[in-house]
Motif scaffolding. Structure first.
Motif, mmCIF file in Angstrom:
data_model
loop_
_atom_site.group_PDB
_atom_site.id
_atom_site.type_symbol
_atom_site.label_atom_id
_atom_site.label_comp_id
_atom_site.label_asym_id
_atom_site.label_seq_id
_atom_site.Cartn_x
_atom_site.Cartn_y
_atom_site.Cartn_z
ATOM 1 N N HIS A 47 0.860 -1.178 0.000
ATOM 2 C CA HIS A 47 0.000 0.000 0.000
ATOM 3 C C HIS A 47 0.899 1.231 0.000
ATOM 4 N N TRP A 48 0.379 2.332 -0.520
ATOM 5 C CA TRP A 48 1.112 3.605 -0.526
ATOM 6 C C TRP A 48 0.096 4.721 -0.346
ATOM 7 N N SER A 49 0.180 5.395 0.794
ATOM 8 C CA SER A 49 -0.839 6.397 1.134
ATOM 9 C C SER A 49 -0.202 7.682 1.625
ATOM 10 N N ALA A 76 17.690 18.894 -1.104
ATOM 11 C CA ALA A 76 18.772 18.201 -1.805
ATOM 12 C C ALA A 76 18.805 18.685 -3.250
ATOM 13 N N PRO A 77 19.984 18.655 -3.872
ATOM 14 C CA PRO A 77 20.076 19.086 -5.275
ATOM 15 C C PRO A 77 19.506 18.087 -6.265
ATOM 16 N N HIS A 78 19.223 16.851 -5.785
ATOM 17 C CA HIS A 78 18.628 15.864 -6.679
ATOM 18 C C HIS A 78 17.553 15.075 -5.951
ATOM 19 N N VAL A 79 16.452 14.825 -6.646
ATOM 20 C CA VAL A 79 15.321 14.054 -6.120
ATOM 21 C C VAL A 79 15.115 12.843 -7.013
ATOM 22 N N HIS A 80 15.023 11.674 -6.387
ATOM 23 C CA HIS A 80 14.696 10.452 -7.118
ATOM 24 C C HIS A 80 13.370 9.909 -6.615
ATOM 25 N N PHE A 81 12.518 9.448 -7.541
ATOM 26 C CA PHE A 81 11.253 8.825 -7.138
ATOM 27 C C PHE A 81 10.915 7.729 -8.133
ATOM 28 N N GLY A 82 9.882 6.960 -7.791
ATOM 29 C CA GLY A 82 9.479 5.952 -8.749
ATOM 30 C C GLY A 82 8.727 4.794 -8.161
ATOM 31 N N SER A 83 8.628 3.770 -8.986
ATOM 32 C CA SER A 83 7.989 2.510 -8.667
ATOM 33 C C SER A 83 6.548 2.729 -8.232
ATOM 34 N N LEU A 84 6.115 1.982 -7.220
ATOM 35 C CA LEU A 84 4.707 1.985 -6.828
ATOM 36 C C LEU A 84 4.284 3.304 -6.213
ATOM 37 N N ALA A 85 5.202 4.009 -5.574
ATOM 38 C CA ALA A 85 4.870 5.286 -4.941
ATOM 39 C C ALA A 85 4.422 6.329 -5.954
ATOM 40 N N ALA A 86 4.832 6.150 -7.203
ATOM 41 C CA ALA A 86 4.432 7.095 -8.246
ATOM 42 C C ALA A 86 3.150 6.688 -8.952
ATOM 43 N N LEU A 87 2.643 5.472 -8.667
ATOM 44 C CA LEU A 87 1.518 4.955 -9.435
ATOM 45 C C LEU A 87 0.343 4.476 -8.598
ATOM 46 N N LEU A 88 0.564 4.097 -7.346
ATOM 47 C CA LEU A 88 -0.506 3.528 -6.527
ATOM 48 C C LEU A 88 -1.293 4.611 -5.794
ATOM 49 N N ALA A 89 -2.617 4.604 -5.969
ATOM 50 C CA ALA A 89 -3.481 5.466 -5.171
ATOM 51 C C ALA A 89 -3.581 4.871 -3.760
ATOM 52 N N PRO A 90 -3.800 5.731 -2.751
ATOM 53 C CA PRO A 90 -4.075 7.158 -2.861
ATOM 54 C C PRO A 90 -2.846 8.053 -2.786
ATOM 55 N N GLY A 91 -1.635 7.491 -2.595
ATOM 56 C CA GLY A 91 -0.469 8.317 -2.342
ATOM 57 C C GLY A 91 0.246 8.834 -3.561
ATOM 58 N N ALA A 92 -0.032 8.283 -4.747
ATOM 59 C CA ALA A 92 0.710 8.672 -5.942
ATOM 60 C C ALA A 92 0.525 10.149 -6.283
#
Length: 314
Positions: free
Chosen positions: A100-102, A112-128
């Protein structure tokens, strides 16, 4: 100063292999990238969600061992996400998820000078949605990287997911995907044509990993391919995440991250792209040579690069 802010899920990978007892390993693609960056000596923070349970304690201890700072949205945690990772006789991984990702809207306690994101956190509701909104706000002061790390069992149809992935691609300066990710999203396109489609959305650099066939790096003005670094494969868990961490490590060493470096990142030459692929490929080779998502530290990566170069490199 924090070098990297990573946003995304932690997952306890419970590895199941023929003839062996189940073994829990800390995992989750964004968490693996954060851990890999920490192992390579970069001050790194991870905005994530962890439960107050045995698996959460395992992951917390693991990440902190690499110096990763853990951030939350301030809400009470739910159970730690988990995945059953079933390995076949060749060490290839198949996944079954309880995830789950909420994430709630939040302002990270670090910059930070660089931000990385991805995987389920970018696609799963409700947290995406909160993830995408946060990255949108941060990118004015930072470069951004994204890895979709597609997990079909959790995402529905490719047609439904494609627009969400492309929104994330458009937010990013650097995107990495496997050829399997691209085939799932765009079955009608070759990896090269899918990479070109993503470049048209805005990123300066797209990387495509192809397992034993090596990797591809493309910008609008240059292209390079690199072979896979030779390794005795134990399993492939975390290999792509190690590739991502090492890519960011190499770019940071050349001062190619941060909002002020966008033009330089877009101007990478073929030779620079080839060197980037060698660096990232060596890290992935170390990772597949041992169990679980266990990326190299700085010394191990330096040794792997020296070994890959051969005696003539001295």
């Amino acid at each position: 100063m924090t070098d990297f802010l990573v946003i995304g899920e932690c997952v306890a990978d419970i590895v199941r292999a023929p003839g062996h007892h189940d073994v829990p390993h800390p995992g989750g693609s964004p968490a693996n990238v954060a851990y890999g960056l920490g192992r390579l000596g970069h001050p790194t923070a991870l905005l994530t969600q962890l439960g107050a349970d045995r698996l959460g304690e395992l992951i917390t201890t693991h990440l902190r061992s690499a110096g990763v700072e853990l951030l939350t949205d301030g809400r009470p945690p739910a159970a730690t996400p988990s995945a059953i990772v079933t390995l076949d006789a060749q060490g290839r991984a198949d996944y079954t998820f309880d995830i789950h990702w909420s994430l709630a809207p939040t302002t990270p306690a670090v910059t930070a000078p660089h931000v990385h994101f991805g995987s389920l956190a970018a696609l799963l509701a409700p947290g995406a949605e909160a993830t995408a909104d946060l990255v949108t706000g941060l990118r004015a002061g930072a470069t951004v990287s994204y890895d979709p790390n597609i997990r079909p069992a959790l995402l529905g149809s490719p047609a439904a997911v494609r627009a969400r992935v492309e929104r994330c691609v458009a937010l990013s300066d650097l995107v990495k995907a496997s050829d399997e990710d691209l085939h799932w999203l765009y079955p009608e396109l070759s990896p090269e044509r899918a990479a070109a489609r993503w470049l048209a959305l805005g990123p300066a650099l797209v990387l495509v990993t192809r397992g034993g066939a090596g990797a591809l790096a493309v910008t609008r003005g240059a292209r390079a391919e690199g072979p896979a670094t030779a390794a005795e494969v134990v399993d492939t868990v975390g290999a792509g995440d190690s590739f991502m961490s090492a890519t960011l490590d190499a770019l940071a060493a050349r001062d190619l991250l941060g909002a002020g470096a966008r033009d330089a990142l877009a101007s990478l030459t073929e030779a620079a792209l080839a060197a980037l692929l060698r660096h990232a490929g060596a890290a992935a080779a170390v990772t597949v040579s041992r169990a679980g998502a266990n990326p190299p530290d700085h010394g191990e990566l330096a040794a792997a690069l020296a070994g890959a170069a051969g005696p003539s490199a001295s």
